[in-house]
Motif scaffolding. Structure first.
Motif, PDB file in Angstrom:
ATOM      1  N   ASP A  74      32.375  73.785  40.029  1.00  9.21           N
ATOM      2  CA  ASP A  74      31.746  74.094  38.763  1.00  9.21           C
ATOM      3  C   ASP A  74      33.421  74.930  37.422  1.00  9.21           C
ATOM      4  N   VAL A  75      33.459  74.223  36.338  1.00  9.72           N
ATOM      5  CA  VAL A  75      34.156  75.062  35.261  1.00  9.72           C
ATOM      6  C   VAL A  75      34.021  75.436  34.254  1.00  9.72           C
ATOM      7  N   ALA A  76      33.949  76.104  33.444  1.00 11.07           N
ATOM      8  CA  ALA A  76      33.582  77.087  32.444  1.00 11.07           C
ATOM      9  C   ALA A  76      34.447  77.040  31.118  1.00 11.07           C
ATOM     10  N   LYS A  79      35.715  83.131  25.703  1.00 10.68           N
ATOM     11  CA  LYS A  79      35.661  83.121  24.637  1.00 10.68           C
ATOM     12  C   LYS A  79      37.042  82.908  24.089  1.00 10.68           C
ATOM     13  N   ASP A  80      38.342  83.011  25.023  1.00 15.79           N
ATOM     14  CA  ASP A  80      39.346  82.969  24.210  1.00 15.79           C
ATOM     15  C   ASP A  80      40.167  81.725  25.050  1.00 15.79           C
ATOM     16  N   GLY A  81      39.567  80.144  25.641  1.00 13.86           N
ATOM     17  CA  GLY A  81      39.992  79.045  25.691  1.00 13.86           C
ATOM     18  C   GLY A  81      39.993  79.470  27.829  1.00 13.86           C
ATOM     19  N   LYS A  82      40.243  80.216  27.843  1.00 16.83           N
ATOM     20  CA  LYS A  82      40.729  80.074  29.865  1.00 16.83           C
ATOM     21  C   LYS A  82      39.493  79.424  30.508  1.00 16.83           C
ATOM     22  N   LEU A  83      40.252  78.453  31.568  1.00 20.03           N
ATOM     23  CA  LEU A  83      39.268  77.657  31.859  1.00 20.03           C
ATOM     24  C   LEU A  83      38.991  78.502  33.396  1.00 20.03           C
ATOM     25  N   VAL A  84      37.829  78.563  33.764  1.00 24.16           N
ATOM     26  CA  VAL A  84      37.764  79.359  35.088  1.00 24.16           C
ATOM     27  C   VAL A  84      36.288  78.701  36.091  1.00 24.16           C
ATOM     28  N   MET A  86      32.971  78.977  37.237  1.00 24.70           N
ATOM     29  CA  MET A  86      31.520  79.370  36.954  1.00 24.70           C
ATOM     30  C   MET A  86      30.008  78.638  36.681  1.00 24.70           C
ATOM     31  N   HIS A  87      29.297  78.761  37.607  1.00 27.20           N
ATOM     32  CA  HIS A  87      27.824  77.672  36.999  1.00 27.20           C
ATOM     33  C   HIS A  87      27.031  77.503  36.111  1.00 27.20           C
ATOM     34  N   ASP A  88      27.241  79.163  36.186  1.00 23.18           N
ATOM     35  CA  ASP A  88      26.064  79.442  35.431  1.00 23.18           C
ATOM     36  C   ASP A  88      26.616  79.593  34.090  1.00 23.18           C
ATOM     37  N   ASN A  89      25.773  79.395  33.174  1.00 24.94           N
ATOM     38  CA  ASN A  89      25.625  80.356  31.755  1.00 24.94           C
ATOM     39  C   ASN A  89      26.498  81.517  31.349  1.00 24.94           C
ATOM     40  N   ALA A  90      26.532  82.663  31.673  1.00 28.40           N
ATOM     41  CA  ALA A  90      26.048  83.887  32.195  1.00 28.40           C
ATOM     42  C   ALA A  90      26.743  83.915  33.689  1.00 28.40           C
ATOM     43  N   ILE A  91      27.241  85.077  33.567  1.00 27.52           N
ATOM     44  CA  ILE A  91      27.918  85.797  34.780  1.00 27.52           C
ATOM     45  C   ILE A  91      27.452  86.732  35.841  1.00 27.52           C
ATOM     46  N   ASP A  92      25.778  86.766  35.023  1.00 23.72           N
ATOM     47  CA  ASP A  92      24.926  87.591  35.760  1.00 23.72           C
ATOM     48  C   ASP A  92      25.076  87.845  37.529  1.00 23.72           C
ATOM     49  N   ARG A 149      28.663  72.062  29.810  1.00 17.62           N
ATOM     50  CA  ARG A 149      28.353  70.906  29.154  1.00 17.62           C
ATOM     51  C   ARG A 149      28.711  71.789  27.943  1.00 17.62           C
ATOM     52  N   SER A 150      29.275  73.178  27.559  1.00 18.17           N
ATOM     53  CA  SER A 150      30.062  74.264  27.004  1.00 18.17           C
ATOM     54  C   SER A 150      31.725  73.575  27.298  1.00 18.17           C
ATOM     55  N   VAL A 151      32.382  72.638  27.486  1.00 20.89           N
ATOM     56  CA  VAL A 151      34.190  72.577  28.410  1.00 20.89           C
ATOM     57  C   VAL A 151      34.503  70.924  27.702  1.00 20.89           C
TER      58      VAL A 151
END
Length: 282
Positions: A74-76, A79-84, A86-92, A149-151
């Motif tokens: 999963d690619v998210a 804030k500074d435009g880096k692709l990482v 992560m599946h969830d919207n949050a990292i918690d 979805r945010s990407v």
């Protein structure tokens, strides 16, 4: 909405015509008639593994050391435009940090460690997408890439091209509209398309997406053999999502369930139980 999609499609076709990208080798090798394909797709790069978190580079390496598989990631975007990854919207849930990933910079993410599905903190960090692409190229490992979805699709496709990772990258789409825009942006890439029934498949054909660009995700419920037959008639690889209920069913009723499903026409199992499925069908 359909006029917007049409306009985007035309624009993307024009843009892509200006590139000289050759087809990914996956377009030629991912055929149902190819008996040498990997038969396992590891969901989120590996779930429910003690001391190995999901969407983690070290987890990919750990699983890849043991079985022949492809890896769904999963690619998210930060804030500074880096692709990482992560599946969830949050990292918690999956890290020692807290917050929504789009509101955090990559530097902020590096302060946190990933946790496995049992809450154990590891020494592993949230990986950059480009580092995972580099690893996949080096190890000749295929990734199926779920774009959050945010990407935007374009940002991810540009990153794949920058790393020259077309030959190890499959773009996941969930409907005809996503498949149409992805094909317009990157006609050289293999696409995972939603073909859970004949109607969905026919809509993909009506959209003029070539069958050679399709890897068919047939959903998370077992389809009729007739659907697999129709897709195989076009030499399209069929992937069944056993993650969730079907994996649980196999846990209760026995691993031979995977063998029966394979006999119905399943080419690849997208699973949370990669080792069990691999041992059952190898």
């Amino acid at each position: 909405m359909k006029y917007f999609i049409f306009a985007v499609t035309i624009f993307c076709f024009i843009s892509c015509s200006e590139t000289t990208s050759k087809n990914s080798k996956l377009i030629e090798t991912f055929k149902a008639s190819n008996t040498e394909l990997p038969r396992i797709s590891v969901h989120r790069g590996g779930k429910n593994l003690l001391h190995y978190p999901e969407n983690c580079l070290e987890t990919l390496q750990y699983v890849n050391d043991s079985i022949f598989a492809i890896y769904e990631i999963d690619v998210a975007q930060t804030k500074d435009g880096k692709l990482v990854l992560m599946h969830d919207n949050a990292i918690d849930r999956t890290s020692t940090g807290t917050g929504v990933i789009k509101n955090l910079t990559y530097k902020e993410l590096t302060a946190f460690n990933l946790e496995d599905d049992y809450g154990n903190v590891t020494n592993f960090k949230i990986p950059l997408f480009k580092d995972v692409l580099k690893w996949a190229k080096t190890n000749n490992v295929i990734l199926t890439i779920d774009i959050k979805r945010s990407v935007s699709q374009k940002v991810v496709i540009d990153a794949i091209r920058d790393m020259k990772a077309e030959d190890v990258s499959v773009i996941i789409t969930y409907d005809v509209e996503q498949a149409t825009t992805a094909y317009a942006l990157a006609p050289e890439l293999l696409l995972s398309v939603s073909a859970r029934n004949e109607d969905e498949f026919n809509r993909l054909l009506d959209a003029k997406i070539p069958t050679k660009n399709m890897l068919a995700f047939t959903g998370t419920r077992l389809s009729n053999a007739s659907l697999f037959d129709k897709l195989h008639a076009e030499d399209i690889v069929c992937m069944l999502g056993t993650l969730g209920n079907l994996d649980k069913q196999a846990t209760v009723k026995g691993e031979q369930s995977y063998v029966r499903w394979k006999a119905l026409g399943v080419d690849i199992f997208a699973t949370d139980r990669p080792f069990a499925v691999y041992n059952a069908i190898k």
